[in-house]
Each structure stands twice: as C-alpha cells, then as structure tokens.
Design an enzyme around this catalytic site. Structure first.
Site, PDB file in Angstrom:
ATOM      1  N   HIS A   1      35.609  47.925  54.245  1.00 51.37           N
ATOM      2  CA  HIS A   1      36.311  46.340  54.037  1.00 51.37           C
ATOM      3  C   HIS A   1      36.087  45.972  52.518  1.00 51.37           C
ATOM      4  O   HIS A   1      35.946  44.731  52.382  1.00 51.37           O
ATOM      5  CB  HIS A   1      35.735  45.564  55.228  1.00 51.37           C
TER       6      HIS A   1
ATOM      7  N   HIS B   1      33.409  40.212  49.315  1.00 53.95           N
ATOM      8  CA  HIS B   1      33.770  41.144  49.700  1.00 53.95           C
ATOM      9  C   HIS B   1      33.268  42.408  48.259  1.00 53.95           C
ATOM     10  O   HIS B   1      33.334  43.861  48.445  1.00 53.95           O
ATOM     11  CB  HIS B   1      34.788  41.727  50.278  1.00 53.95           C
TER      12      HIS B   1
ATOM     13  N   TRP C   1      38.495  38.339  55.242  1.00 51.78           N
ATOM     14  CA  TRP C   1      38.505  36.909  54.967  1.00 51.78           C
ATOM     15  C   TRP C   1      38.982  36.815  56.667  1.00 51.78           C
ATOM     16  O   TRP C   1      39.463  37.480  57.151  1.00 51.78           O
ATOM     17  CB  TRP C   1      40.379  37.315  54.459  1.00 51.78           C
TER      18      TRP C   1
ATOM     19  N   ASP D   1      39.996  44.377  61.476  1.00 48.61           N
ATOM     20  CA  ASP D   1      38.646  43.832  61.934  1.00 48.61           C
ATOM     21  C   ASP D   1      38.428  43.942  63.204  1.00 48.61           C
ATOM     22  O   ASP D   1      37.483  43.359  64.099  1.00 48.61           O
ATOM     23  CB  ASP D   1      39.164  41.923  61.428  1.00 48.61           C
TER      24      ASP D   1
ATOM     25  N   HIS E   1      43.996  37.031  56.143  1.00 50.30           N
ATOM     26  CA  HIS E   1      44.620  38.047  56.924  1.00 50.30           C
ATOM     27  C   HIS E   1      46.445  37.693  56.529  1.00 50.30           C
ATOM     28  O   HIS E   1      46.954  38.805  56.056  1.00 50.30           O
ATOM     29  CB  HIS E   1      44.678  38.596  57.484  1.00 50.30           C
TER      30      HIS E   1
ATOM     31  N   HIS F   1      28.924  33.736  52.511  1.00 49.46           N
ATOM     32  CA  HIS F   1      30.399  34.449  52.801  1.00 49.46           C
ATOM     33  C   HIS F   1      31.220  33.205  54.059  1.00 49.46           C
ATOM     34  O   HIS F   1      32.840  34.048  53.874  1.00 49.46           O
ATOM     35  CB  HIS F   1      29.739  35.397  53.587  1.00 49.46           C
TER      36      HIS F   1
ATOM     37  N   HIS G   1      45.370  44.981  55.313  1.00 50.48           N
ATOM     38  CA  HIS G   1      44.656  44.535  55.023  1.00 50.48           C
ATOM     39  C   HIS G   1      43.338  44.493  54.302  1.00 50.48           C
ATOM     40  O   HIS G   1      42.869  43.579  53.949  1.00 50.48           O
ATOM     41  CB  HIS G   1      43.344  44.980  56.075  1.00 50.48           C
TER      42      HIS G   1
ATOM     43  N   ARG H   1      36.980  47.517  63.994  1.00 49.06           N
ATOM     44  CA  ARG H   1      35.741  47.696  63.489  1.00 49.06           C
ATOM     45  C   ARG H   1      34.274  48.450  63.625  1.00 49.06           C
ATOM     46  O   ARG H   1      33.691  49.009  63.614  1.00 49.06           O
ATOM     47  CB  ARG H   1      35.638  47.269  61.831  1.00 49.06           C
TER      48      ARG H   1
ATOM     49  N   ASP I   1      35.175  33.199  53.116  1.00 47.25           N
ATOM     50  CA  ASP I   1      36.499  34.020  54.216  1.00 47.25           C
ATOM     51  C   ASP I   1      37.252  33.243  54.870  1.00 47.25           C
ATOM     52  O   ASP I   1      38.196  33.121  55.210  1.00 47.25           O
ATOM     53  CB  ASP I   1      35.436  34.431  55.158  1.00 47.25           C
TER      54      ASP I   1
ATOM     55  N   ASP J   1      41.327  42.216  51.440  1.00 49.86           N
ATOM     56  CA  ASP J   1      40.135  41.823  51.686  1.00 49.86           C
ATOM     57  C   ASP J   1      39.578  41.901  49.869  1.00 49.86           C
ATOM     58  O   ASP J   1      38.684  42.013  49.605  1.00 49.86           O
ATOM     59  CB  ASP J   1      39.168  43.138  52.037  1.00 49.86           C
TER      60      ASP J   1
END
Ligand SMILES: *[C@@H]1O[C@H](CO)[C@@H](O)[C@H](O)[C@H]1NC(C)=O
Ligand SMILES: *[C@@H]1O[C@H](CO)[C@@H](O)[C@H](O)[C@H]1NC(C)=O
Ligand SMILES: *[C@@H]1O[C@H](CO)[C@@H](O)[C@H](O)[C@H]1NC(C)=O
Length: 279
Positions: free
Chosen positions: A75, A141, A19, A60, A24, A164, A131, A63, A168, A135
């Site tokens: 995720h 996701h 997202w 995020d 988030h 995507h 988080h 990662r 998101d 997701d």
C-alpha cells in the site's frame, strides 16, 4: 485492561496507509467514466458486476487478515528521504523485500492482463490494481517520515487526529462535503463527475512500463511532501483552515490523475485481444 487492547488495535489499524474510502471510490468511479465500452465489459466480467468503487476497497478490507498479511507492504513506498529539505524515492533503498506500491502496481497490472490466469485471480488483481493506482497518488503513502505522518499529532476543525488521516480522509471528506452517515457512493460519484467534466483531455499518460510509470507517479506524489505536506512544521496545529485550503488543489489533482491513469491502463489493456480472453 488486556481486554481492551485487541479492540483498540482493530479500531486503529485500518486507518493506517490508505486514501480513505471516499478517495478510493472517487478514483474508481472517475476511471469508469473514462472507460471504453470494452473496458466496461472487461471490468464487469472480472468483478462479477460488483460496483467498481466497492471493489476498490477490497485491499484495505483484507490487509489485516492473516491470509493476506503478505499484501500489507504493497500500500505504500516509504521513502527514506529528509523532508522538507530533500525528497526523492530510491527503489533499492525504499521498496521492501515484501514489495511496495510500485512493485505491486507492476505485478497486478500484468496479472489482470494475463489470459492464462484463472478469472478469480485476475479479478482479485484488478481490485488490487484499482486500489494501488490510488495509494501511489497519496503523498504520505510515499514517505517514511513519522511513519507517513501517522505519528504527527495535529487537529482538524477542532478534532484531534494525525497528519496521515488528514490526507487520507479528512481533507477529501471536507472537500466533498461528506459526513459519516451520508451516502458515500453518491459523494464519490459527484466528485468523480466533477473531475470528469472538468477534464476532457485525452488520456496521454505514462504507458510504457508499469514499474517505471509507478515510480514516476510515486515520485510526483513524494515531491508534494517537501513542497507542501511537510513544508512547514504542522505538529499540534489545526489543519482545517489555511492548510486545508492549500491542500485541496493537490488532493483534487492527485485523485484526478489516479483515475485518469487507471482508465488509460485498463483501456490500453482491453484494446489488446489477448487480455480479453477470460477463462
Ligand atoms: C539508492 O540506494 C542504494 C541503497 O541504499 C544506494 O546504494 C544507491 O547509491 C542509491 N542510489 C542513488 C541514486 O542514490
Ligand atoms: C504478485 O501478486 C500475487 C497475487 O497477489 C502474489 O502471490 C505474488 O507474490 C506477487 N508477486 C510479487 C513479485 O509481488
Ligand atoms: C478545473 O481545472 C482547472 C485546471 O486544472 C482548475 O484550475 C479548476 O479549479 C478546476 N475546476 C474545478 C471546479 O475543479
């Protein structure tokens, strides 16, 4: 030419699988509105007073760092199903050896509640937990097709993008009337308050087992891939009009559920004396 490649990668990679930050942040704020006083104290202690919506973004931010590379697979769960005809998650088939969002929810929920873990690690796991509860509620996701829609070229209100990113970021931002440069915390707080005001039901969510609940939630999100996200061919379409209007209730519902479920789990955790023992 070589010079530009790393810059491109750095610019593009953070877009994949999450997202956007507005979604988030909203989920984290909504959860905090549902918190009991014990949950407020507990999360403040583990987060050292950091704004909970900021804490939600940590996974995020890290990662793509080599020392957190192990967390990249957490995720999402890329269901190898065949939308729009057949959707469904199979843990054996779809959860990678490195883990997936369902196993990560189970792992980090247990770690946050573990009184034997040092505070630093429980705080880090709380950031992951916040988080990943988010997701797992984003339909793309939970889908392998075209790398969760990252490879589906579309446009949105005239701007070229991919499917995507539409889910998101672009749908949530448009819905919350949020533009880059605006106050993102305020936009998230406003959205969270609206969801909270419109939803006074008790938090009677799946509570037995984090792995089972995570799978149930992922399956719920994944079902939307067949019923809406990829129900019609969206390649090269502009999704800012009718598609956006049909998507808004789904995004609102899933962001709302993510925040409520996160709060239900943290409230249950902080109702138990052992979780409250913090080293
Ligand atoms: C799940 O996937 C595994 C591995 O591909 C397969 O052996 C199993 O039959 C699948 N289970 C179901 C219920 O489809
Ligand atoms: C659980 O999380 C910890 C901390 O991030 C990690 O080191 C560990 O590998 C994870 N375990 C599983 C089974 O994912
Ligand atoms: C409030 O919730 C109801 C039922 O879920 C929904 O139909 C309605 O659109 C929501 N209103 C707002 C302003 O979100």
């Amino acid at each position: 030419m070589l010079f530009f490649i790393p810059i491109l990668l750095v610019t593009l990679l953070p877009q994949i699988h999450a997202w956007g930050s507005l979604g988030h942040r909203t989920i984290a704020y909504l959860a905090s509105l549902h918190f009991t006083p014990a949950s407020n104290r507990f999360t403040n202690t583990l987060l050292h007073g950091q704004d909970i919506s900021e804490a939600a973004l940590f996974p995020d931010k890290v990662r793509h760092m080599p020392q957190f590379a192990y967390s990249a697979a957490w995720h999402f769960i890329d269901a190898q199903d065949s939308p729009p005809h057949q959707c469904g998650i199979n843990m054996t088939r779809d959860c990678l050896a490195e883990g997936c969002v369902v196993s990560a929810i189970a792992n980090h929920t247990a770690r946050v509640a573990d009184p034997h873990l040092p505070r630093f690690y429980r705080g880090q796991s709380l950031r992951f937990m916040i988080h990943f509860f988010g997701d797992v509620h984003q339909p793309l996701h939970t889908e392998a097709e075209d790398r969760g829609g990252n490879e589906v070229s579309v446009s949105f209100d005239g701007h070229a993008t991919n499917l995507h990113s539409v889910w998101d970021t672009l749908i949530p931002n448009k819905y919350a009337a949020y533009d880059h440069g605006d106050d993102e915390l305020l936009a998230a707080w406003t959205w969270a308050q609206r969801l909270y005001a419109n939803d006074s039901r008790s938090l009677d969510e799946c509570m037995d087992d984090a792995a089972e609940c995570g799978l149930e939630w992922a399956s719920e999100a994944n079902a939307y891939v067949c019923s809406y996200v990829l129900a019609k061919d969206v390649h090269d379409q502009d999704l800012g009009g009718k598609y956006y209007e049909g998507a808004v209730p789904i995004v609102d519902e899933m962001v709302g559920k993510a925040g409520r479920r996160l709060a239900a789990w943290i409230n249950a955790m902080t109702a138990s004396a052992s979780a409250l023992e913090i080293e």
